[in-house]
Motif scaffolding. Structure first.
Motif, PDB file in Angstrom:
ATOM      1  N   ASP A   1     -24.930  19.349  40.587  1.00  0.00           N
ATOM      2  CA  ASP A   1     -24.933  20.815  40.664  1.00  0.00           C
ATOM      3  C   ASP A   1     -25.264  21.443  39.316  1.00  0.00           C
ATOM      4  O   ASP A   1     -25.899  22.502  39.247  1.00  0.00           O
TER       5      ASP A   1
ATOM      6  N   ASP B   1     -29.844  23.222  39.744  1.00  0.00           N
ATOM      7  CA  ASP B   1     -29.545  24.497  40.398  1.00  0.00           C
ATOM      8  C   ASP B   1     -30.852  25.268  40.555  1.00  0.00           C
ATOM      9  O   ASP B   1     -31.343  25.867  39.594  1.00  0.00           O
TER      10      ASP B   1
ATOM     11  N   LYS C   1     -33.699  27.853  46.517  1.00  0.00           N
ATOM     12  CA  LYS C   1     -32.494  27.632  47.320  1.00  0.00           C
ATOM     13  C   LYS C   1     -32.732  28.025  48.769  1.00  0.00           C
ATOM     14  O   LYS C   1     -32.296  27.332  49.702  1.00  0.00           O
TER      15      LYS C   1
ATOM     16  N   ARG D   1     -35.391  18.008  40.639  1.00  0.00           N
ATOM     17  CA  ARG D   1     -35.060  18.042  39.211  1.00  0.00           C
ATOM     18  C   ARG D   1     -36.021  17.156  38.413  1.00  0.00           C
ATOM     19  O   ARG D   1     -36.446  17.517  37.310  1.00  0.00           O
TER      20      ARG D   1
ATOM     21  N   ARG E   1     -35.602  25.083  34.667  1.00  0.00           N
ATOM     22  CA  ARG E   1     -35.005  25.461  35.965  1.00  0.00           C
ATOM     23  C   ARG E   1     -35.861  24.908  37.106  1.00  0.00           C
ATOM     24  O   ARG E   1     -37.095  24.917  37.038  1.00  0.00           O
TER      25      ARG E   1
END
Length: 504
Positions: free
Chosen positions: A441, A445, A451, A476, A486
């Motif tokens: 997490d 993110d 998301k 990631r 990010r």
């Protein structure tokens, strides 16, 4: 008087101290060996007797008892020959007891007194160093023992040379640590024509340590691509090289005692048993998943492996450990490996080829793919189709980008991951594929639109919780390859494209 020599026994890669106790008493001549020895240890009586005879020594006509303590621990292997022989020499007054008290000894004796290399010298040396003792081992294993650190190591070629060294009539030089020759060139990605999607998946797998499944017809280049993965991976760190070498030492795979910085690449045949893959057997030995620790385990023709053997991979894939349960003990081996698998879409392999139509489609594909359980497939991060290479692709010149360029991007991505995990205090986590729970997490993110895409896709694709996390890990890694802090929507989208694409 009881002579004592320190040696070791192995349970997995765990080292257990063993005290070899030798007593010579009056009575009828006999040579008893007790302490739960296996067949190889019991036969050491004859090897030791012959080795002493080669030196011109004969056992006295007394009742000789050799006890391997603790007596309830099973003793396996031929490395008990040397400590038993040294114990007899101390009991006979040939060697001083105080000189032997400072060492841990292991080695196999030939009938002429020569010392043959044995498995497990490196973990034995690490154990001896931790006890503040030196190590006595065969000369062929001295280079392996020297990696354990600053310690006294005596590596004689023969039992006679060891006796002369202890008495001061011969000087044995200390062995030096030796590296394996890794200069040989690995297969280059530049030799692969076409298959751009598969090459991209291979780069992502290398950058994040992700598991990869390639599905395609025969001859499409799946095995060729898998063989090029080691050339994309960064070399082992010193700590990782020691981890890998401890396992290979116990398995007897360190050639000439040399340690390698190259990551392991294991490719067992599909006839391999469950014990061969995850470890076990009458004498619990490390399996392919442990021999591939910190490296790659390539399973070609994945559905052809035995179903129990494949299902046994599920636990090591999650925990990074292979546990072998036996009546005597539970043995655990490290097994943090990267799974790369290849398979045909159906038994004949030509499911989607209109020129070579599959006569039993779609039942052929359904039955063939059903040999792989859903939980196993769910543990594979990247699923990629590898279509047949066309004649036009084969006629193209070699790609301009080879393994060196891709490996540089992979190394940069791995370095970003290392720095991130170090900053977060995640000790022992080497790449994104190993991140879990709160750590995942913290590092993955996504931006709000990413998301939303992941949530919508999870509903439509019916992703499990494990699948959700694996998509985040891959996303990631994609962001790391682009040096982006990010995770963005495009990274989530590409990560989702690798989920079950080959089985859609």
């Amino acid at each position: 008087m009881v002579a004592r020599i320190a040696t070791v026994a192995f349970q997995g890669i765990e080292v257990r101290a063993v005290d070899v106790q030798v007593q010579m008493a009056a009575g009828l001549p006999a040579f008893a060996l007790v302490g739960l020895p296996d067949k190889a240890v019991a036969e050491s009586r004859e090897r030791v007797r012959a080795a002493l005879a080669a030196m011109g020594l004969a056992l006295p006509p007394k009742r000789i008892t050799v006890n391997l303590s603790p007596a309830d621990l099973l003793k396996e292997g031929s490395h008990f020959d040397l400590p038993i022989a040294l114990g007899l020499l101390v009991a006979m007054g040939v060697l001083p007891a105080d000189a032997m008290a400072e060492f841990v000894a292991l080695g196999e004796l030939a009938l002429d007194g020569a010392l043959a290399p044995v498995a497990g010298v490196l973990p034995a040396a690490v154990h001896a160093n931790g006890q503040g003792r030196g190590l006595i081992c065969p000369a062929a294993s001295g280079g392996e023992a020297a990696w354990a650190g600053e310690m006294a190591i005596v590596a004689p070629p023969t039992l006679l040379s060891l006796v002369n060294h202890v008495k001061g009539t011969q000087l044995l030089t200390a062995p030096r640590p030796r590296l394996a020759d890794d200069a040989g060139a690995l297969p280059d990605l530049a030799a692969v024509k076409g298959q751009e999607t598969a090459k991209r998946a291979l780069e992502v797998a290398a950058a994040g340590g992700h598991n990869l499944l390639m599905v395609g017809p025969p001859g499409s280049g799946k095995s060729m691509l898998a063989a090029r993965l080691p050339g994309l991976l960064p070399p082992l760190t010193p700590a990782e090289a020691l981890e890998v070498s401890l396992i290979h030492s116990v398995a007897g795979l360190l050639a000439d005692g040399r340690i390698s910085r190259r990551r392991p690449f294991r490719d067992p045949h599909h006839s391999a048993s469950q014990a061969a893959l995850v470890g076990g057997g009458p004498r619990a030995r490390p399996g392919e998943v442990s021999l591939a620790h910190r490296g790659v385990l390539f399973l070609d023709e994945l559905p052809e492996f035995q179903r129990p053997a494949l299902e046994a991979l599920r636990q090591p894939l999650e925990s990074g450990r292979a546990v072998v349960a036996r009546a005597q003990a539970h043995v655990a081996y490290p097994a943090r490996f990267q799974l790369v698998a290849a398979m045909n879409p159906c038994r004949c392999g030509h499911l989607d080829d209109p020129a070579v139509a599959c006569a039993r489609a779609p039942a052929c594909a359904r039955d063939y793919q059903a040999r792989l359980s859903g939980p196993l497939i769910d543990r594979i991060d990247l699923h990629v189709d590898v279509p047949a290479v066309t004649a036009a692709d084969l006629a193209l010149p070699p790609p301009s980008e080879g393994s060196a360029a891709v490996a540089a991007r992979v190394a940069a991505a791995r370095e970003r991951q290392r720095a991130r995990f170090e900053r977060l205090g995640a000790a022992g986590v080497a790449c994104n594929a190993e991140a879990d729970g709160e750590l995942l997490d913290a590092i993955a993110d996504p931006e709000p639109d990413g998301k939303r895409l992941l949530a919508d896709a999870a509903d439509r694709l019916r992703l499990s919780a494990r699948g959700w996390h694996r998509v985040l890990r891959v996303a990631r890694t994609l962001a790391d390859l682009e040096a982006v802090d990010r995770v963005r929507r495009i990274h989530v989208a590409e990560a989702l494209s690798y989920r079950r694409a080959a089985f859609a």
